[in-house]
Design an enzyme around this catalytic site. Structure first.
Site, PDB file in Angstrom:
ATOM      1  N   LYS A  13       0.821  -1.215   0.000  1.00  0.00           N
ATOM      2  CA  LYS A  13       0.000   0.000   0.000  1.00  0.00           C
ATOM      3  C   LYS A  13       0.856   1.266   0.000  1.00  0.00           C
ATOM      4  O   LYS A  13       0.537   2.245  -0.669  1.00  0.00           O
ATOM      5  CB  LYS A  13      -0.926   0.033   1.241  1.00  0.00           C
ATOM      6  CG  LYS A  13      -1.926  -1.101   1.290  1.00  0.00           C
ATOM      7  CD  LYS A  13      -2.828  -1.014   2.504  1.00  0.00           C
ATOM      8  CE  LYS A  13      -2.096  -1.069   3.821  1.00  0.00           C
ATOM      9  NZ  LYS A  13      -1.429  -2.351   4.085  1.00  0.00           N
ATOM     10  N   THR A  14       1.942   1.226   0.765  1.00  0.00           N
ATOM     11  CA  THR A  14       2.810   2.416   0.840  1.00  0.00           C
ATOM     12  C   THR A  14       3.524   2.647  -0.488  1.00  0.00           C
ATOM     13  O   THR A  14       3.625   3.791  -0.956  1.00  0.00           O
ATOM     14  CB  THR A  14       3.830   2.238   1.986  1.00  0.00           C
ATOM     15  OG1 THR A  14       3.100   2.087   3.198  1.00  0.00           O
ATOM     16  CG2 THR A  14       4.762   3.428   2.096  1.00  0.00           C
ATOM     17  N   VAL A  15       3.987   1.565  -1.082  1.00  0.00           N
ATOM     18  CA  VAL A  15       4.675   1.678  -2.383  1.00  0.00           C
ATOM     19  C   VAL A  15       3.725   2.282  -3.420  1.00  0.00           C
ATOM     20  O   VAL A  15       4.086   3.206  -4.159  1.00  0.00           O
ATOM     21  CB  VAL A  15       5.188   0.277  -2.823  1.00  0.00           C
ATOM     22  CG1 VAL A  15       5.626   0.267  -4.275  1.00  0.00           C
ATOM     23  CG2 VAL A  15       6.325  -0.165  -1.911  1.00  0.00           C
TER      24      VAL A  15
ATOM     25  N   LYS B  69      -2.129   9.217   6.212  1.00  0.00           N
ATOM     26  CA  LYS B  69      -2.024   7.876   6.812  1.00  0.00           C
ATOM     27  C   LYS B  69      -2.459   8.066   8.265  1.00  0.00           C
ATOM     28  O   LYS B  69      -1.633   8.402   9.134  1.00  0.00           O
ATOM     29  CB  LYS B  69      -0.571   7.379   6.707  1.00  0.00           C
ATOM     30  CG  LYS B  69      -0.262   6.119   7.499  1.00  0.00           C
ATOM     31  CD  LYS B  69      -0.491   4.843   6.724  1.00  0.00           C
ATOM     32  CE  LYS B  69      -0.222   3.615   7.577  1.00  0.00           C
ATOM     33  NZ  LYS B  69      -0.455   2.347   6.919  1.00  0.00           N
TER      34      LYS B  69
ATOM     35  N   SER C  17       1.660   1.818  12.631  1.00  0.00           N
ATOM     36  CA  SER C  17       2.375   1.145  13.720  1.00  0.00           C
ATOM     37  C   SER C  17       3.729   0.698  13.179  1.00  0.00           C
ATOM     38  O   SER C  17       3.977   0.761  11.970  1.00  0.00           O
ATOM     39  CB  SER C  17       1.549  -0.007  14.277  1.00  0.00           C
ATOM     40  OG  SER C  17       1.146  -0.869  13.266  1.00  0.00           O
TER      41      SER C  17
ATOM     42  N   ASP D   9       6.278   4.573   6.508  1.00  0.00           N
ATOM     43  CA  ASP D   9       5.326   4.812   5.428  1.00  0.00           C
ATOM     44  C   ASP D   9       5.332   6.287   5.012  1.00  0.00           C
ATOM     45  O   ASP D   9       5.487   6.625   3.842  1.00  0.00           O
ATOM     46  CB  ASP D   9       3.900   4.418   5.876  1.00  0.00           C
ATOM     47  CG  ASP D   9       3.729   2.912   5.968  1.00  0.00           C
ATOM     48  OD1 ASP D   9       4.743   2.207   6.029  1.00  0.00           O
ATOM     49  OD2 ASP D   9       2.584   2.440   5.978  1.00  0.00           O
TER      50      ASP D   9
ATOM     51  N   GLU E 165      -3.955   6.171   3.011  1.00  0.00           N
ATOM     52  CA  GLU E 165      -3.487   4.779   3.166  1.00  0.00           C
ATOM     53  C   GLU E 165      -4.069   4.163   4.427  1.00  0.00           C
ATOM     54  O   GLU E 165      -3.918   4.696   5.530  1.00  0.00           O
ATOM     55  CB  GLU E 165      -1.949   4.699   3.219  1.00  0.00           C
ATOM     56  CG  GLU E 165      -1.510   3.236   3.338  1.00  0.00           C
ATOM     57  CD  GLU E 165      -0.008   2.996   3.499  1.00  0.00           C
ATOM     58  OE1 GLU E 165       0.811   3.866   3.153  1.00  0.00           O
ATOM     59  OE2 GLU E 165       0.317   1.886   3.982  1.00  0.00           O
ATOM     60  N   GLY E 166      -4.705   3.017   4.243  1.00  0.00           N
ATOM     61  CA  GLY E 166      -5.279   2.293   5.377  1.00  0.00           C
ATOM     62  C   GLY E 166      -4.241   1.470   6.116  1.00  0.00           C
ATOM     63  O   GLY E 166      -3.047   1.523   5.840  1.00  0.00           O
TER      64      GLY E 166
ATOM     65  N   GLY F  18      -3.500  -2.417   6.858  1.00  0.00           N
ATOM     66  CA  GLY F  18      -3.865  -3.802   6.550  1.00  0.00           C
ATOM     67  C   GLY F  18      -5.138  -3.879   5.724  1.00  0.00           C
ATOM     68  O   GLY F  18      -5.345  -3.090   4.803  1.00  0.00           O
TER      69      GLY F  18
END
Ligand SMILES: Nc1ncnc2c1ncn2[C@@H]1O[C@H](COP(=O)(O)OP(=O)(O)OP(=O)(O)O)[C@@H](O)[C@H]1O
Ligand SMILES: [Mg+2]
Length: 247
Positions: A16-18, A38, A42, A55, A116-117, A119
Site C-alpha cells: 500500500k505504501t509503495v 495515513k 504502527s 510509510d 493509506e489504510g 492492513g
C-alpha cells in the site's frame, strides 16, 4: 471537487505504501495539488525522542510532498501490531472523530487525497473495536484494492471485494503489486478480475532494490511514469448472458 481515494490492502505488507508513493509522485509530477494521509501507523521507530513512520517518510521522499508529519500521520505507534493493540500497549487512544475532521480539512485543501489504510478491511482501529471498514464508510470514500499476484490472492481478493460490496463500500479497481511474470501470476490476475468483476488499474512489477524500511525506492518513479492512473482502464464485463463468469 477533491478526488480522494482510499488505498486498501487485502492484508498488511501487500504494498500500500509503495503504491501510495507512486501515485503521489505521479499526481505531484502532473501538477496536482495532492496530499497523502495515513491516519494510523504502527511499527514506527524512535529517533531523538520523536516517532518516525517508514510509510510517511517513504511517501514524502519519493513524491516530494511537503506537509507536517503530525497532521498527515496523527497516530503513530512503535509496536508493529494492529492499531487497537498498539493503542492499548502504548496508552494512546486512536481518536476517530479527530481523524474524520482532519480528513475533511485535507479534502477541502487539496485536489487529490491519497489515504493509506492499515492492513485489510476487517482491522480493528480502536480498543472498542471500531473497524477499518467503518472508517471507510464514515469518510464516504472509494477504494483502490492493492493485492498480491501470488498464491492466495484469489481468495483474499475475492473475500475483500465481497465484504466491501456487502458493506456498500466501492472498490474502483485492482492494483496488483510485486509481479514477477509467472504463469500462475498471469492467471491469478485474470481470475481475480473476472470473479470480482473489477478492472485491473495497474500491475506493478517487483522492483529491485526497493525497500520502504530503508527509504530505498529503486526505479519506482520510472515504473509509475508508465502508468496513467487518471485514466481507469475499462475491461469487458466478464459475465455471459446467463450472469455466470467463465474462467
Ligand atoms: N513492487 C515491489 N517491489 C519490491 N518490493 C516491494 C514492492 N512492493 C512492496 N515491496 C516491499 O514489500 C514490503 C511491504 O511493502 P509496503 O510497506 O508498501 O506494504 P504495506 O501494505 O504498506 O504494509 P503496511 O500494512 O505495513 O502499511 C516493503 O518492504 C517493500 O519494500
Ligand atoms: Mg504501509
Amino acid at each position: 471537487m477533491t478526488k480522494a481515494i482510499f488505498i486498501l490492502g487485502t492484508d498488511t505488507d501487500v504494498g500500500k505504501t509503495v503504491i501510495s508513493a507512486g501515485l503521489m509522485y505521479q499526481f505531484l509530477q502532473k501538477g496536482h495539488n495532492a496530499c497523502y494521509f495515513k491516519p494510523i501507523s504502527s511499527g514506527a521507530i524512535e529517533k531523538e525522542g520523536e516517532l518516525f513512520s517508514y510509510d510517511l517518510s517513504f511517501v514524502k521522499k519519493v513524491s516530494g510532498l511537503d506537509e507536517e508529519d503530525d497532521r498527515i500521520n496523527p497516530f503513530r505507534y512503535k509496536t508493529a501490531v494492529s492499531p487497537h493493540l498498539a493503542a492499548r500497549m502504548e496508552k494512546k487512544k486512536v481518536d476517530i472523530p479527530a481523524i474524520v475532521e482532519t480528513y475533511k480539512q485535507l479534502k477541502a485543501q487539496y485536489d487529490v487525497l491519497i489515504v493509506e489504510g492499515c492492513g485489510g478491511l476487517a482491522v480493528p482501529l480502536t480498543e472498542e473495536g471500531y473497524m477499518q471498514y467503518e472508517l471507510i464508510k464514515e469518510l464516504d470514500i472509494s477504494c483502490f484494492l492493492v493485492t498480491k499476484t501470488t498464491l492466495g490472492t484469489i481468495n483474499h481478493s475475492y473475500l475483500t471485494c465481497k465484504m466491501a460490496e456487502q458493506l456498500g463500500i466501492k472498490i474502483e479497481g485492482l492494483i496488483f503489486n510485486n509481479y514477477r511474470g509467472s504463469f500462475l501470476e498471469n492467471d491469478n490476475i485474470k481470475t481475480v478480475s473476472k470473479i470480482t468483476q473489477l478492472p485491473v488499474l495497474a500491475v506493478i512489477p517487483a522492483i529491485e532494490a526497493l525497500q520502504v524500511e530503508n527509504l530505498e525506492a529503486g526505479n519506482l518513479k520510472e515504473v509509475f511514469t508508465q502508468f496513467n492512473f487518471m485514466k481507469i482502464q475499462e475491461i469487458e464485463d466478464p459475465r455471459d448472458s446467463t450472469g455466470r463468469i467463465e474462467i
